[in-house]
Design a protein around this motif. Structure first.
Motif, PDB file in Angstrom:
ATOM      1  N   LEU A  30       0.829  -1.204   0.000  1.00 43.88           N
ATOM      2  CA  LEU A  30       0.000   0.000   0.000  1.00 43.88           C
ATOM      3  C   LEU A  30       0.865   1.256   0.000  1.00 43.88           C
ATOM      4  CD1 LEU A  30      -2.787  -0.980   2.551  1.00 43.88           C
ATOM      5  CD2 LEU A  30      -3.069  -0.631   0.092  1.00 43.88           C
ATOM      6  N   GLN A  31       1.940   1.253   0.777  1.00 49.65           N
ATOM      7  CA  GLN A  31       2.847   2.398   0.809  1.00 49.65           C
ATOM      8  C   GLN A  31       3.490   2.619  -0.556  1.00 49.65           C
ATOM      9  OE1 GLN A  31       5.203   1.066   4.239  1.00 49.65           O
ATOM     10  NE2 GLN A  31       4.665   3.012   5.219  1.00 49.65           N
ATOM     11  N   ASP A  32       3.883   1.535  -1.215  1.00 51.97           N
ATOM     12  CA  ASP A  32       4.483   1.648  -2.550  1.00 51.97           C
ATOM     13  C   ASP A  32       3.494   2.241  -3.554  1.00 51.97           C
ATOM     14  OD1 ASP A  32       6.810   0.515  -1.543  1.00 51.97           O
ATOM     15  OD2 ASP A  32       6.391  -1.483  -2.369  1.00 51.97           O
ATOM     16  N   ILE A  33       2.253   1.769  -3.497  1.00 53.46           N
ATOM     17  CA  ILE A  33       1.220   2.285  -4.400  1.00 53.46           C
ATOM     18  C   ILE A  33       0.993   3.771  -4.141  1.00 53.46           C
ATOM     19  CG2 ILE A  33      -1.251   2.183  -4.982  1.00 53.46           C
ATOM     20  CD1 ILE A  33      -1.051  -0.881  -4.330  1.00 53.46           C
ATOM     21  N   ALA A  34       0.879   4.131  -2.867  1.00 49.72           N
ATOM     22  CA  ALA A  34       0.637   5.525  -2.495  1.00 49.72           C
ATOM     23  C   ALA A  34       1.786   6.418  -2.961  1.00 49.72           C
ATOM     24  CB  ALA A  34       0.448   5.639  -0.981  1.00 49.72           C
ATOM     25  N   SER A  40      -1.905   9.581  -0.223  1.00 46.23           N
ATOM     26  CA  SER A  40      -1.724   8.929   1.078  1.00 46.23           C
ATOM     27  C   SER A  40      -2.166   7.468   1.020  1.00 46.23           C
ATOM     28  CB  SER A  40      -2.543   9.657   2.143  1.00 46.23           C
ATOM     29  OG  SER A  40      -3.926   9.494   1.891  1.00 46.23           O
ATOM     30  N   VAL A  41      -1.697   6.691   1.994  1.00 49.47           N
ATOM     31  CA  VAL A  41      -2.141   5.301   2.116  1.00 49.47           C
ATOM     32  C   VAL A  41      -3.648   5.286   2.361  1.00 49.47           C
ATOM     33  CG1 VAL A  41      -2.009   3.204   3.528  1.00 49.47           C
ATOM     34  CG2 VAL A  41       0.095   4.385   2.868  1.00 49.47           C
ATOM     35  N   ALA A  42      -4.146   6.217   3.148  1.00 48.28           N
ATOM     36  CA  ALA A  42      -5.587   6.289   3.408  1.00 48.28           C
ATOM     37  C   ALA A  42      -6.368   6.468   2.106  1.00 48.28           C
ATOM     38  CB  ALA A  42      -5.893   7.435   4.376  1.00 48.28           C
ATOM     39  N   TRP A  43      -5.844   7.306   1.198  1.00 47.64           N
ATOM     40  CA  TRP A  43      -6.513   7.514  -0.084  1.00 47.64           C
ATOM     41  C   TRP A  43      -6.576   6.204  -0.870  1.00 47.64           C
ATOM     42  CZ3 TRP A  43      -5.819   6.761  -5.212  1.00 47.64           C
ATOM     43  CH2 TRP A  43      -6.686   7.422  -6.076  1.00 47.64           C
ATOM     44  N   VAL A  44      -5.465   5.464  -0.891  1.00 45.84           N
ATOM     45  CA  VAL A  44      -5.415   4.185  -1.614  1.00 45.84           C
ATOM     46  C   VAL A  44      -6.450   3.225  -1.034  1.00 45.84           C
ATOM     47  CG1 VAL A  44      -3.989   2.183  -2.203  1.00 45.84           C
ATOM     48  CG2 VAL A  44      -2.975   4.464  -2.233  1.00 45.84           C
ATOM     49  N   ASP A  47      -9.985   4.346  -2.008  1.00 46.77           N
ATOM     50  CA  ASP A  47     -10.195   4.056  -3.425  1.00 46.77           C
ATOM     51  C   ASP A  47     -10.473   2.569  -3.635  1.00 46.77           C
ATOM     52  OD1 ASP A  47     -10.141   4.949  -6.239  1.00 46.77           O
ATOM     53  OD2 ASP A  47      -8.310   3.752  -6.375  1.00 46.77           O
ATOM     54  N   ALA A  48      -9.689   1.730  -2.968  1.00 43.66           N
ATOM     55  CA  ALA A  48      -9.869   0.276  -3.106  1.00 43.66           C
ATOM     56  C   ALA A  48     -11.219  -0.172  -2.554  1.00 43.66           C
ATOM     57  CB  ALA A  48      -8.736  -0.455  -2.384  1.00 43.66           C
ATOM     58  N   VAL A  49     -11.636   0.388  -1.436  1.00 44.17           N
ATOM     59  CA  VAL A  49     -12.919   0.025  -0.843  1.00 44.17           C
ATOM     60  C   VAL A  49     -14.071   0.445  -1.755  1.00 44.17           C
ATOM     61  CG1 VAL A  49     -14.501   0.521   1.084  1.00 44.17           C
ATOM     62  CG2 VAL A  49     -12.093   0.008   1.537  1.00 44.17           C
ATOM     63  N   GLU A  50     -14.001   1.657  -2.304  1.00 41.92           N
ATOM     64  CA  GLU A  50     -15.048   2.103  -3.227  1.00 41.92           C
ATOM     65  C   GLU A  50     -15.145   1.184  -4.435  1.00 41.92           C
ATOM     66  OE1 GLU A  50     -14.956   6.190  -4.374  1.00 41.92           O
ATOM     67  OE2 GLU A  50     -14.835   6.878  -2.294  1.00 41.92           O
ATOM     68  N   LYS A  51     -13.997   0.802  -4.991  1.00 39.81           N
ATOM     69  CA  LYS A  51     -14.001  -0.093  -6.158  1.00 39.81           C
ATOM     70  C   LYS A  51     -14.538  -1.470  -5.787  1.00 39.81           C
ATOM     71  CE  LYS A  51     -10.471   2.369  -8.676  1.00 39.81           C
ATOM     72  NZ  LYS A  51      -9.069   2.480  -9.018  1.00 39.81           N
TER      73      LYS A  51
END
Length: 65
Positions: A30-34, A40-44, A47-51
């Motif tokens: 998650l940190q790498d993606i962010a 932020s990790v929170a944004w990732v 986003d994943a939860v919404e998808k």
């Protein structure tokens, strides 16, 4: 204009906080993606939860503030 000390802005619904335990490997990913997306990790996670919800329950209408 009145001062709004320690109060939430009117007309807005505060987001709900939650917590989850993740494996070190998953969190590192998650940190790498962010970092790659410059968010932020929170944004990732949001986003994943919404998808995920959209994929699992596509007929549920998404409410936007």
């Amino acid at each position: 204009m009145p001062i709004n000390r320690g109060r939430k802005p009117t007309g807005r619904v505060a987001p709900t906080r939650t917590s989850a335990s993740l494996s070190p490997d998953l969190y590192s990913t998650l940190q790498d993606i962010a970092k790659h997306k410059k968010v932020s990790v929170a944004w990732v996670i949001r986003d994943a939860v919404e998808k995920y919800i959209t994929d699992q329950w596509p007929l549920i209408e998404k409410s936007k503030p």
